[in-house]
Each structure stands twice: as structure tokens, then as C-alpha cells.
Design a protein around this motif. Structure first.
Motif, PDB file in Angstrom:
ATOM      1  N   LYS A   1       0.907  -1.115   0.132  1.00 10.22           N
ATOM      2  CA  LYS A   1      -0.069   0.177   0.082  1.00 10.22           C
ATOM      3  C   LYS A   1       0.925   1.093  -0.006  1.00 10.22           C
ATOM      4  CE  LYS A   1      -3.531   2.561   2.783  1.00 10.22           C
ATOM      5  NZ  LYS A   1      -4.489   2.540   3.778  1.00 10.22           N
ATOM      6  N   TYR A   2       2.111   1.172   0.873  1.00 12.31           N
ATOM      7  CA  TYR A   2       2.756   2.530   0.818  1.00 12.31           C
ATOM      8  C   TYR A   2       3.793   2.651   0.152  1.00 12.31           C
ATOM      9  CZ  TYR A   2      -0.303   3.341   4.815  1.00 12.31           C
ATOM     10  OH  TYR A   2      -1.387   3.694   5.629  1.00 12.31           O
ATOM     11  N   ARG A   3       4.280   1.354  -0.676  1.00 12.38           N
ATOM     12  CA  ARG A   3       5.752   1.357  -1.452  1.00 12.38           C
ATOM     13  C   ARG A   3       5.857   2.233  -2.238  1.00 12.38           C
ATOM     14  NH1 ARG A   3       5.830  -4.561  -3.774  1.00 12.38           N
ATOM     15  NH2 ARG A   3       5.653  -4.838  -1.354  1.00 12.38           N
ATOM     16  N   GLU A   4       4.814   2.451  -3.197  1.00 16.97           N
ATOM     17  CA  GLU A   4       5.100   3.509  -4.253  1.00 16.97           C
ATOM     18  C   GLU A   4       5.318   4.967  -3.629  1.00 16.97           C
ATOM     19  OE1 GLU A   4       2.955   5.369  -8.358  1.00 16.97           O
ATOM     20  OE2 GLU A   4       1.861   3.555  -7.057  1.00 16.97           O
ATOM     21  N   LEU A   5       4.581   5.494  -2.891  1.00 17.98           N
ATOM     22  CA  LEU A   5       4.685   6.708  -2.287  1.00 17.98           C
ATOM     23  C   LEU A   5       6.138   6.760  -1.195  1.00 17.98           C
ATOM     24  CD1 LEU A   5       3.369   9.470  -1.730  1.00 17.98           C
ATOM     25  CD2 LEU A   5       2.439   8.431   0.236  1.00 17.98           C
TER      26      LEU A   5
END
Length: 225
Positions: free
Chosen positions: A214-218
Motif C-alpha cells: 500500500k505504501y511502497r510507491e509513495l
């Protein structure tokens, strides 16, 4: 680098902000939203410095959105309606850009944000928490990472771990200095303390912290990778 997001229901307006940001080396645009409710959810979960915000939006106006935030990021209003200018002062907006606005005017607004951030940095180097029967002063710079357990946080510093009754949202709303990034539903890390990243795990001192999908790209966008 100024961490920012933009919320505007007009695609053209979003494109203008993205274009201006692309010409600046001072801003990291983490996300854009055409839906104010989705933008509000993001703001409650992720630390940012600056919000480009339209005022006249359906379902949830920009002013109503700000009223939902306990502690607000720096705000630059971007709107086609000059009559909202007076309302912007209630929320201590950094600037008020009347659409359409050119890059030179955009750049002036960003300079105001930089000035405010510089002043705040001198005054906002630490915060206080309750740890049992004690009140503890913690410097943001000393934090390695933070782990959430329901309504409690483990704040791991270079010296010890402090446990306090506080939610992630409450901590994120403390106007965090640049460098903190959400990497997991349960973890917030201080990016400058990262020693390496391998197999979607962050290594800080002797600790291994997972990076969730969920937070990887950001997170990688925050790092500039």
C-alpha cells in the motif's frame, strides 16, 4: 524539498499545478486528487508540508476539508473565485492563487512556504509525550522509527523506546519536519536513519521494518527513487 499534494476537481487545474511543479526543484508532488474525500483520507494518514487546495468543490469544499484536520499543513488555495479570499485568512493560508496563474506567481507562493518552514523549523524541533507518569521531551531528529499498536505508539529513538497513548494520525498531525515517511500500516520511519533497503525491508540500526504494498510507491517517491 517540500512534500506536497494537490486537491482540485478540475483536471485542467491539476495539470497546471503539475506543470509548474515540474519546473521547480523545490517541490515533491506526492499525489493529486480530484475527489476531496480521497484527499482527506490521504492527509489523515500521510505527513506532508504543503497542500494546494481548491475551494469550490462538490460534496466537500476546500474549507470544509480543512475543518476536518486537527493540525493543518501549509495551504495554498487555488481557486477561480476571488470572493473566497477573506475566508482563506481564517485558515492562515500561505497564499491565494487566482486561476489561471502563471509560473512566476506560483514561484512567489512557494517562496512564502519556504520562509514559513524555515521559521517553523527553529521552533518545532521537539515535542512532549506522556510515558507512564512522566512527561518526556523527544527531539524529532532522535527518532529512528515509530510503531503503532492500536491507540499506542512505540517511539524508538537512538537511546530508548518510549510507549505513549497516541494514534498515528495524532502524531502525523504534529507538523512533522521533512524526512518522515509512512512505509506500513504500523510503521513510520525517519528516512535519514535508513541504512539500507533490501527485499522490501528497511534496515535501521538493528531493526528490520517491512514496506507494505500500500505504501511502497509513495515511499520510494519520497526517497526520489
Amino acid at each position: 524539498m517540500i512534500r506536497a499534494i494537490a486537491i482540485d476537481d478540475e483536471p485542467k487545474a491539476i495539470q497546471v499545478i503539475q506543470h509548474h511543479v515540474s519546473k521547480s526543484s523545490k517541490i515533491l508532488l506526492l499525489a493529486v486528487f480530484s475527489n476531496a474525500q480521497e484527499g482527506l483520507i490521504f492527509l489523515k494518514e500521510n505527513p506532508i508540508d504543503l497542500l494546494f487546495l481548491d475551494i469550490n468543490m462538490p460534496h466537500l469544499s476546500g474549507l470544509e476539508l480543512l475543518a476536518e484536520l486537527h493540525v493543518k499543513p501549509y495551504v495554498i488555495f487555488t481557486t477561480a473565485y476571488s470572493e473566497f479570499a477573506v475566508d482563506s485568512y481564517i485558515y492562515d493560508a500561505v497564499d491565494y492563487l487566482l486561476k489561471p496563474f502563471e509560473y512566476n506567481r506560483f514561484e512567489m507562493a512557494i517562496k512564502k512556504v519556504e520562509d514559513r518552514m524555515a521559521n517553523a523549523k527553529e521552533q518545532n524541533a521537539y515535542f512532549f509525550i506522556k510515558d507512564g507518569f512522566k512527561t518526556i521531551k523527544i527531539a524529532f531528529e532522535d527518532i529512528l522509527f515509530i510503531k503503532s499498536s492500536g491507540n499506542y505508539l512505540d517511539i524508538v529513538t537512538q537511546i530508548k523506546t518510549h510507549n505513549t497513548r497516541m494514534t498515528f494520525s495524532e502524531f502525523i498531525n504534529k507538523q512533522l519536519p521533512f524526512g518522515f515517511a509512512r512505509v506500513h500500516q504500523s510503521y513510520l520511519v525517519h528516512s535519514s536513519k535508513i541504512e539500507k533497503i533490501e527485499h522490501n525491508q528497511i534496515f535501521i540500526d538493528t531493526h528490520k521494518i517491512p514496506i507494505s504494498t500500500k505504501y511502497r510507491e509513495l515511499f520510494y517517491k519520497n526517497l526520489g527513487t
